[in-house]
Scaffold this motif. Structure first.
Motif, PDB file in Angstrom:
ATOM      1  N   LEU B  29       0.847  -1.087   0.015  1.00 30.31           N
ATOM      2  CA  LEU B  29      -0.036  -0.085   0.101  1.00 30.31           C
ATOM      3  C   LEU B  29       0.951   1.247   0.044  1.00 30.31           C
ATOM      4  O   LEU B  29       0.405   2.138  -0.556  1.00 30.31           O
ATOM      5  N   LEU B  32       1.776   2.382  -3.358  1.00 24.56           N
ATOM      6  CA  LEU B  32       0.524   2.855  -4.335  1.00 24.56           C
ATOM      7  C   LEU B  32       0.244   4.555  -4.188  1.00 24.56           C
ATOM      8  O   LEU B  32      -0.315   4.873  -3.449  1.00 24.56           O
ATOM      9  N   PRO B  34      -0.800   8.038  -6.054  1.00 23.58           N
ATOM     10  CA  PRO B  34      -2.082   8.419  -6.976  1.00 23.58           C
ATOM     11  C   PRO B  34      -1.573   8.317  -8.535  1.00 23.58           C
ATOM     12  O   PRO B  34      -2.296   7.828  -9.326  1.00 23.58           O
ATOM     13  N   GLU B  35      -0.050   8.659  -8.856  1.00 31.05           N
ATOM     14  CA  GLU B  35       0.035   8.651 -10.175  1.00 31.05           C
ATOM     15  C   GLU B  35       0.266   7.222 -10.877  1.00 31.05           C
ATOM     16  O   GLU B  35      -0.189   6.972 -11.986  1.00 31.05           O
ATOM     17  N   MET B  37      -1.822   4.738  -9.704  1.00 30.48           N
ATOM     18  CA  MET B  37      -3.000   4.034  -9.426  1.00 30.48           C
ATOM     19  C   MET B  37      -3.635   3.356 -10.625  1.00 30.48           C
ATOM     20  O   MET B  37      -4.035   2.497 -10.559  1.00 30.48           O
ATOM     21  N   VAL B  40      -2.163   0.113 -11.775  1.00 30.51           N
ATOM     22  CA  VAL B  40      -2.427  -0.952 -10.641  1.00 30.51           C
ATOM     23  C   VAL B  40      -3.757  -1.382 -10.876  1.00 30.51           C
ATOM     24  O   VAL B  40      -3.960  -2.530 -10.961  1.00 30.51           O
ATOM     25  N   ALA B  41      -4.703  -0.567 -11.193  1.00 26.78           N
ATOM     26  CA  ALA B  41      -6.151  -0.975 -11.299  1.00 26.78           C
ATOM     27  C   ALA B  41      -6.106  -1.713 -12.703  1.00 26.78           C
ATOM     28  O   ALA B  41      -6.821  -2.855 -12.603  1.00 26.78           O
ATOM     29  N   VAL B  42      -5.495  -1.444 -13.875  1.00 29.73           N
ATOM     30  CA  VAL B  42      -5.519  -2.053 -15.140  1.00 29.73           C
ATOM     31  C   VAL B  42      -5.090  -3.453 -14.772  1.00 29.73           C
ATOM     32  O   VAL B  42      -5.780  -4.348 -15.181  1.00 29.73           O
TER      33      VAL B  42
END
Lengths: 186, 201
Positions: B29, B32, B34-35, B37, B40-42
């Protein structure tokens, strides 16, 4: 862009695919429990070890599935049963066969889920023998249908896939939102 | 193959998996930002979907894991990505159990992070061949390590070692081959067109 294409290709290739998960199907056919063990979407679970359990978990008998993943188990009393199969590589599955599926002519066992059912007569009278024959025929007829419904339940639906992807983006979106609100440390 | 359902492993294994996962999650974490993020989500979504692609392998069928490439691209952040995807696979598809989520996350996430550390330490921007080979090693290696950890989780829960090893390793070989090729191609491409992606974080 390339990454996007890659993702898109993977998503498309995954169209209605099925889960790799062990499932076991069992139903009563007369005084015999018949069933199959299979990998949802994959092949049959051949030569896997299985156990027939009473409702309270005591092991009644052990068996092995055949080349088609099938098994047949004769039971002596009318009670709830559990059938557990273990493919040996970390997949287990369990299903139940309710006492109400078994013929009335069998002696009542402990742990029956149908206590309100009429007490079985000691010897099968002509009436119950006839009922048993009909019940067995009907059970055999609807068996493939029940198997199909059972397999259908395990279908991975496109809506589930999209829900999962949407949730993942949502979760990381919330992470990003919280992280962006925090004062940045240089 | 890699998803253990509920009721297979014993309590000590469950606890070990939960503790290890909590530790890796905490470290993950912190990576992680913001740039990073969206990336990571994809990749979390790709991992979520990859388990649905089935390859026939003998009596059973196997699916891709893709933890090697996740580690190489995300580094420590691969762990939370894998954990979220595993949670959703358990809830939506019944892939793996909820109680054993920690064990499953450990078995797939720890090899991902390790593959990432190795890849990031050894790859060179001006050596495409080396990068591709390294990608193959990380892709195949992460699957191999997952297999070993999965076997150990099962053996620690009282399964007979030889049976487990045979069944699990045999089904894992095709996955290793496919993932090695896939990871080599994907990382080779990324190293050529967008090398900064593999350097930051």
């Amino acid at each position: 862009m390339k990454r996007l294409l890659l993702t898109a290709a993977l998503v498309l290739a995954a169209s209605p695919a099925l889960a790799h998960k062990l499932k076991v199907f069992a139903a009563a056919e007369g005084a015999t429990i018949v069933g199959t063990a299979y990998f949802a979407g994959g092949g049959k679970a051949q030569n896997s070890t299985g156990r027939l359990l009473a409702a309270d978990g005591t092991v009644l008998t052990e068996f092995r599935t055949d080349a088609q993943g099938g098994f047949r188990l004769d039971v002596a009393s009318r009670q709830d049963y559990r059938v557990a199969v273990d493919s040996g590589d970390g997949h287990v599955a369990e299903t139940r066969v309710a006492a109400s599926e078994l013929p009335l002519s069998l002696p009542m066992g402990e742990g029956s889920s149908t206590p309100s059912a009429p007490a079985p007569v000691a010897a099968p009278t002509p009436a119950t023998a006839g009922t048993d024959a009909i019940e067995m025929a009907v059970a055999r007829q609807i068996l493939p249908l029940r198997q199909q419904i059972d397999a259908l339940e395990e279908r991975t639906r496109f809506s589930d896939i999209m829900a999962g992807i949407g949730t993942i983006f949502g979760v990381f979106g919330i992470f990003a939102w919280i992280a962006a609100r925090r004062p940045r440390t240089p | 193959m890699a998803h253990i359902p509920d009721g297979v492993v014993t309590v000590p294994v469950l606890v070990a998996g939960a503790v290890a996962s909590a530790g890796f999650l905490g470290l993950g974490l912190r990576a992680l930002t913001p740039e990073r993020m969206p990336r990571v989500a994809v990749l979390s979504a790709v991992f979520f979907v990859a388990s649905l692609i089935h390859l026939p392998a003998g009596p059973a069928s196997v699916h891709l894991i893709l933890n090697g490439i996740m580690g190489a691209v995300l580094g420590w952040a691969a762990f939370p990505a894998i954990l979220v995807a595993l949670l959703l696979q358990a809830v939506l598809f019944g892939f793996g159990g909820l109680v054993v989520l920690g064990v499953n996350a450990m078995n797939m996430g720890v090899p991902a992070v390790l593959a990432g550390l190795v890849f990031r330490a050894l790859w060179r921007r001006d050596r495409p061949r080396r990068t591709a080979l390294l990608g193959a090693a990380c892709g195949g290696g992460a699957v191999a390590l997952t297999t070993v950890m999965l076997s150990l989780s099962l053996v620690a829960s009282g399964r007979e070692f030889l049976t487990v090893a045979q069944l699990v390793v045999l089904t894992a070989v095709p996955v290793m081959v496919v993932e090695a090729a896939f990871t080599a191609a994907a990382l080779g491409l990324v190293a050529r067109v967008k090398p900064e992606m593999l350097e930051e974080g």
